[in-house]
Design a protein around this motif. Sequence first.
Motif, PDB file in Angstrom:
ATOM      1  N   SER A 540       0.705  -0.982   0.320  1.00 11.17           N
ATOM      2  CA  SER A 540      -0.661   0.036   0.267  1.00 11.17           C
ATOM      3  C   SER A 540       0.821   1.319  -0.233  1.00 11.17           C
ATOM      4  CB  SER A 540      -1.125  -0.068   1.011  1.00 11.17           C
ATOM      5  OG  SER A 540      -0.361   0.135   2.315  1.00 11.17           O
ATOM      6  N   ALA A 541      -0.118   2.369  -0.310  1.00 15.40           N
ATOM      7  CA  ALA A 541       0.313   3.806  -0.222  1.00 15.40           C
ATOM      8  C   ALA A 541       1.474   3.516   1.063  1.00 15.40           C
ATOM      9  CB  ALA A 541       0.589   5.183  -0.505  1.00 15.40           C
ATOM     10  N   LEU A 542       1.040   3.254   2.097  1.00 17.27           N
ATOM     11  CA  LEU A 542       1.939   3.740   2.752  1.00 17.27           C
ATOM     12  C   LEU A 542       2.860   2.854   3.868  1.00 17.27           C
ATOM     13  CD1 LEU A 542       1.352   6.195   5.957  1.00 17.27           C
ATOM     14  CD2 LEU A 542       0.695   3.692   6.909  1.00 17.27           C
ATOM     15  N   GLU A 543       2.668   1.606   3.516  1.00 17.63           N
ATOM     16  CA  GLU A 543       3.437   0.815   3.656  1.00 17.63           C
ATOM     17  C   GLU A 543       4.711   1.070   2.590  1.00 17.63           C
ATOM     18  OE1 GLU A 543       0.231  -2.687   4.323  1.00 17.63           O
ATOM     19  OE2 GLU A 543       1.905  -3.056   2.634  1.00 17.63           O
ATOM     20  N   VAL A 544       4.526   1.681   1.080  1.00 16.86           N
ATOM     21  CA  VAL A 544       5.700   1.406   0.480  1.00 16.86           C
ATOM     22  C   VAL A 544       6.169   3.094   1.134  1.00 16.86           C
ATOM     23  CG1 VAL A 544       6.571   3.859  -1.840  1.00 16.86           C
ATOM     24  CG2 VAL A 544       4.766   1.590  -1.970  1.00 16.86           C
ATOM     25  N   ALA A 545       6.002   3.830   1.593  1.00 19.63           N
ATOM     26  CA  ALA A 545       6.763   5.243   2.382  1.00 19.63           C
ATOM     27  C   ALA A 545       7.148   4.397   3.661  1.00 19.63           C
ATOM     28  CB  ALA A 545       5.709   5.615   2.929  1.00 19.63           C
ATOM     29  N   GLY A 546       6.906   3.753   4.480  1.00 21.03           N
ATOM     30  CA  GLY A 546       8.192   2.580   5.346  1.00 21.03           C
ATOM     31  C   GLY A 546       8.915   2.149   4.520  1.00 21.03           C
ATOM     32  N   ARG A 547       8.949   1.117   3.924  1.00 18.76           N
ATOM     33  CA  ARG A 547       9.841   0.632   3.083  1.00 18.76           C
ATOM     34  C   ARG A 547      10.801   0.806   2.442  1.00 18.76           C
ATOM     35  NH1 ARG A 547      11.806  -2.302  -1.834  1.00 18.76           N
ATOM     36  NH2 ARG A 547      11.947  -5.073  -0.354  1.00 18.76           N
TER      37      ARG A 547
END
Lengths: 720, 63
Positions: A540-547
Motif C-alpha cells: 500500500s502507499a503507506l507501506e511503500v513510504a515505510g519500506r
Amino acid sequence: MTTETNSQDFETFSYDDKLTKMFVIATLIWGAVALFLGVWIAFELASYKLNLDLPWFTFGRLRPLHTNAAIFAFIGNAIFAGVYYSTQRLLKTRLASDLLGRIHFWGWQLIIVGAAITLPLGISSAKEYAELEWPLDILVAAIWVTFGINFFLTIQKRRERHIYVAIWFYIATIITVAVLYVVNNLAIPVSFMKSYSVFAGVQDALVQWWYGHNAVAFFLTTPFLGLMYYFIPKAINRPVYSYRLSIIHFWSLIFVYIWAGPHHLLYSTLPEWVQTLGVGFSIALWAPSWGGMINGLLTLRGAWDRVRREPILKFMATAVTFYGMSTFEGPLLSIKSVNSLAHFTDWIVGHVHSGTIGWNYMLTSGMIYFMVPKLWNTKLYSERLANIQFWSSTIGLLFYIVSMWAAGITQGLMWRAIDDTGKLVYKDFVETVDKIIPMYWLRAFGGTLVLIGFLILIYNVYKTIKNAPKDQVEEKFKALPLSAVPLDTHGGRHRKLEGLPLLFSVLAFLAILVGSVIELVPSLVSNQFIVMDARVKPYSALEVAGRDVYVREGCYTCHSQLVRPLIEDKLRYGRVSEAAEYVYDRPFQWGSRRIGPDLHRIGKKYGNIWHYRHMLNPREITPLSIMPNYPWLYKNKVKFEVLTKKLSVLAALGAPYSEEELKQAPAMAKAQAKLIIDELIADGVPEKMVNKEIIALIAYLQRLGVDMAEEKKDEVTSTK
Amino acid sequence: MKSQVLSNFAWTDLTVLAFVIFFAFFIFVLFWTFRKGSKSYYDSAGNIPFNEDEGEPKLGDKK
C-alpha cells in the motif's frame, strides 16, 4: 633493442607521473577515511551508544559508506595509481591524454565526496556495494568510460609490441566492471535522489550478487593480480616464475569467476540449477586462484632472506599469501553444508577482510613503498616505520580474522542448536548476540591496529616526500616507435592473439559474457521465474513510504528477509520464504548478515505498540539489544505528496495498482496511518504522531510476509 | 517462438552445458599456451617489465 636501427629513429618521451602521484595521495587520504569508518562501526557493534542517536552516525548508514569508501575510494585510487604507473612503463609510452587523466582523477574524487555526503544522509539504493543513487551511478559510468578510453588510446600508441599479462588483467577489469555496474544499477528515478530498481525480488537478488561477487572479482582481484604480476617481478628484479602459468591463470580465472555469484544465495528461492552452477564454479575457482598464488610466491623463490629484510617484499609476499588463504576459504564457504552454518554470520565478514586487508591493503602498501621513492626521486624516509606498519597491520588482521571465525562459528552453532524435544536451545535471538560481544571488542581492537599501521604509512610517505628534491623534473626516456620494431622478433602466431589488444579485448569480453548470459538471461526473460501468487498484493502507499524508510536507514545491514528451508530457520522465524512473496520488492532486501533476527515473518508477530517502543529504544523491550535507537523517525514527517509519483513508477514497473490507488495514494496512506494511530492512542501515543515516519515503518513491518500466510490459515480452519 | 524454445529447455541442461563449455575452453587454453614454439615468446614476454631499464640511452636532467 635492435642494434641495426639508427639512433635518430629513437623517440623521446616521458611518463605522466604527476597523475600517478595524485592517485597515490588520494589512496592515502581515502584509505585513512575508509579504515577509520570501519573501526568506528566495529565499535558501534561492540557498544550501541556510539550510534549517538544521530541519523548520520548509525550503523545502517555508515556501514555502506565504509564498504563503498574501502572498495571504490581506497582500493579504487590504489588501482588507478598502480595501473597508470605500470601501464606507461610496460607500453613504453606516455598516457594518451593528460587531460583525460585529470578528468578521471577529479571525477573520481567528486564521486567519492558525493558518496560521503549522500550515504550518511540515507540516500541509498540499498544494494550492497552499489548503494549510490542514480545521478552518482551515471557519473561513475562516465568516469569509468573516460578511464577506459584513455587506457585503450594509450595501448594504441605503445612502443612495445607485446602486451604484458598485467595489461590483460587491466583490460578485463575495465570491460567487466563497466558491464557489471551498469546492469546492476538499472533503475527508474522517482526524484533527483530516489529510484526503484528495474529488477524485483529474486531477479534483483540474482543480478545484485552477480554484480556483488564480481565486484570482488574484477575490482578487488583482477586489477590487483595485474599489479602483482608487475610489481613483484620489479621489486625482486626477476621475471615472473612462469609466464605460461600466468596466461592459464588469466583465462581460467576470468572465465570462471563470473559464474560464482549465486553462492551468496544458497538456500534462497533462487532456482536450484542456478545455485548448483554457482557452487560448482566457486569450487572450480580454487584452482586458478592457487595457480596465481603459486606463481606469485615462486617468483620470490630463493630470495626469502630479502623477503625477510625488505618491507616492500614483505608486504607483497604477505599479500599473496592472504590471497591464497581467502581464495581457499571462499570455495570452502560455497559448499552448501558449510554455507548453511556460515551464511549470515561473522565468518563471512572475516573472510571478506582477509581478502581486503590481507590482499588489497597489503599489496597496496608494498606498491606504495615501491613507487613513492621512485616517483619523487628520493629514498624512503624510514624502513623501520615500514616494518612497524607491517607488524601492526598483520597482527591487527590476525585479531580480526580469528575473532570473526570464533564469533561466526559460535553464533552459527547457537542458531541451529536444537534440544531433544525439538526446540531451539537459544530461543531469544539476542542471547546469540550477547555471546559474541567480546569478539566484537577484539575485532575492533584488531581493526584499530590496522588503522594505526596505515597512519604510520601516511607519515612515512609524508616525510619521504618532504625530504625529496624540490626541483622535480620529468625523466626522459627513449625507445623506437612500433613501426620501427620488426614484426616477428619472437616469431610464432602468438602475436596474433597476445599482441592484438582489440581482438584480445573481444575475447575477454566473450569469456565473461558466457557465464553472465547463461546465468542471468533465462531468469530474466522466462516467466518461469516470475512466480506469481494471487494472494500477494503490492504494498500500500503507506507501506511503500515505510519500506523507503527501511531502505534509507540501511536496516538490511543487520536484518535479513529470507527464511531458508532449514529446520533452525523454520523453528526460529516461521514459514520458509517463497519467490512469489518478493515480486514487488524493489530493491530486494534479503541482506547478507544477521546481526539482528530475520524480519521476513515479522508482520503481525507483535502489536503496533511493540514496534513503536522498540524502534525508539530497543533496550526498553530487549535489554541486551545492540540495535540503534531511531528517535528521528518520531520527528520526520512522511512525505505524502510524493507517494503518487512513487506508486506510478512502481506501477510502470509492473505493480498492478488501480487508477484510484494511484490518484488517491496520499489520501489512502493517511487513512491507513489513522487506523494505526487509533490503535496506538489507547497505549498513550499522542495523536499528532499520525503523520510521522515511524507509523509508515510500522505499517511496512506489519505487512512483511503476511500475504501468503492468511490464506493458509483459512485452509487450516476449513479442514478442521 | 522464443518462449516456446525456452519452455522446452530443461534447466539442468544449462548446468551441464556450462561445464562442457568451460572444460572445452580450458583445454583450448592449455593447448594454446603449450603450443610448439611458444617458449621463446613467453620467455621474452615475461621480461617486458625489465625492458624499460635496459638498452636505450636515457636522456634527461639526472644521471
